[in-house]
Design a protein around this motif. Sequence first.
Motif, short mmCIF file in Angstrom:
data_model
loop_
_atom_site.label_atom_id
_atom_site.label_comp_id
_atom_site.label_asym_id
_atom_site.label_seq_id
_atom_site.Cartn_x
_atom_site.Cartn_y
_atom_site.Cartn_z
N TYR A 135 0.77 -0.86 -0.10
CA TYR A 135 0.00 0.02 -0.06
C TYR A 135 0.82 1.47 0.00
CZ TYR A 135 -3.25 -3.31 1.75
OH TYR A 135 -4.13 -4.47 2.09
N GLY A 136 0.54 2.34 -0.68
CA GLY A 136 1.07 3.73 -0.32
C GLY A 136 0.95 3.83 0.94
N ASP A 137 -0.09 4.34 1.47
CA ASP A 137 -0.38 4.93 2.83
C ASP A 137 -1.42 4.09 3.33
OD1 ASP A 137 1.15 7.20 2.17
OD2 ASP A 137 -0.48 8.52 1.67
N CYS A 138 -1.24 3.87 4.50
CA CYS A 138 -2.41 3.15 5.68
C CYS A 138 -2.79 3.83 6.53
CB CYS A 138 -2.03 1.68 5.51
SG CYS A 138 -1.21 1.28 6.98
N PHE A 139 -4.02 3.53 7.20
CA PHE A 139 -4.44 3.99 8.35
C PHE A 139 -4.89 2.91 9.42
CE2 PHE A 139 -7.53 5.56 11.52
CZ PHE A 139 -7.05 6.54 11.97
N ILE A 140 -4.37 2.81 10.45
CA ILE A 140 -4.65 1.48 11.37
C ILE A 140 -5.24 2.23 12.47
CG2 ILE A 140 -3.86 -0.68 12.84
CD1 ILE A 140 -1.47 -0.40 10.52
N ARG A 141 -6.60 1.55 12.86
CA ARG A 141 -7.19 2.13 14.11
C ARG A 141 -6.67 1.43 15.43
NH1 ARG A 141 -13.81 1.58 15.47
NH2 ARG A 141 -13.48 2.31 17.44
N GLY A 142 -6.36 2.24 16.42
CA GLY A 142 -5.57 1.85 17.66
C GLY A 142 -6.16 0.53 18.41
N ASN A 143 -7.32 0.42 18.30
CA ASN A 143 -7.92 -0.68 19.20
C ASN A 143 -7.39 -2.21 18.39
OD1 ASN A 143 -9.67 -0.37 16.88
ND2 ASN A 143 -11.41 -1.46 18.25
N ASN A 144 -6.77 -2.33 17.23
CA ASN A 144 -6.46 -3.47 16.58
C ASN A 144 -5.10 -3.68 16.74
OD1 ASN A 144 -9.00 -3.97 15.32
ND2 ASN A 144 -8.55 -2.29 14.13
N VAL A 145 -4.27 -2.77 17.40
CA VAL A 145 -2.87 -2.58 17.54
C VAL A 145 -2.24 -3.62 18.91
CG1 VAL A 145 -0.64 -1.50 17.77
CG2 VAL A 145 -2.61 -0.67 16.15
N LEU A 146 -1.74 -4.67 18.48
CA LEU A 146 -1.02 -5.31 19.56
C LEU A 146 0.44 -4.78 19.95
CD1 LEU A 146 -1.17 -8.05 21.15
CD2 LEU A 146 0.21 -9.05 19.42
N TYR A 147 1.05 -4.28 19.11
CA TYR A 147 2.42 -3.79 19.25
C TYR A 147 2.98 -2.92 18.10
CZ TYR A 147 5.05 -7.59 17.32
OH TYR A 147 5.79 -8.57 16.52
N ILE A 148 3.98 -2.12 18.56
CA ILE A 148 4.75 -1.39 17.47
C ILE A 148 6.27 -1.60 17.67
CG2 ILE A 148 5.15 0.78 16.29
CD1 ILE A 148 2.49 1.95 17.45
N SER A 149 6.96 -2.00 16.67
CA SER A 149 8.31 -2.02 16.87
C SER A 149 9.10 -1.69 15.94
CB SER A 149 8.31 -3.83 16.86
OG SER A 149 9.83 -3.92 17.20
N ALA A 150 10.28 -0.89 16.48
CA ALA A 150 11.20 -0.30 15.46
C ALA A 150 11.59 -1.31 14.63
CB ALA A 150 12.19 0.50 16.09
N LEU A 151 11.83 -1.03 13.12
CA LEU A 151 12.28 -1.89 12.47
C LEU A 151 13.97 -1.74 12.12
CD1 LEU A 151 11.58 -4.36 10.65
CD2 LEU A 151 11.35 -2.64 8.78
N LYS A 152 14.71 -2.89 12.75
CA LYS A 152 16.17 -2.67 12.52
C LYS A 152 16.59 -2.53 10.90
CE LYS A 152 17.07 -4.72 16.68
NZ LYS A 152 17.70 -5.92 17.48
N LYS A 153 17.41 -1.74 10.35
CA LYS A 153 17.94 -1.47 9.15
C LYS A 153 19.04 -2.55 9.04
CE LYS A 153 16.42 3.16 7.62
NZ LYS A 153 16.91 4.30 7.38
#
Length: 88
Positions: A70-88
Amino acid sequence: MSDQSDTKKSPVATGASPTTFLKAIKGKPVVVKLNSGVEYRGVLACLDGYMNIAMEQTEEYVTGQLKCKYGDCFIRGNNVLYISALKK
């Protein structure tokens, strides 16, 4: 003893608050895992106090396999389990 004043540590390594971590990863690659197990990988554009997330250059992974881009996306917060920084 070594001088650590010029050493940059990530917010996670320093035990910073979640708010500090989220501010630090804005504009950087992240992985967002949903309660359903689906993962989205892309650049964190912004988020709010409800954990609603806007991402750019987003890829959807189901059971570890790329399903869609997808180009851009929006995720509703109540669906989020976690957010993690992606290592390069």
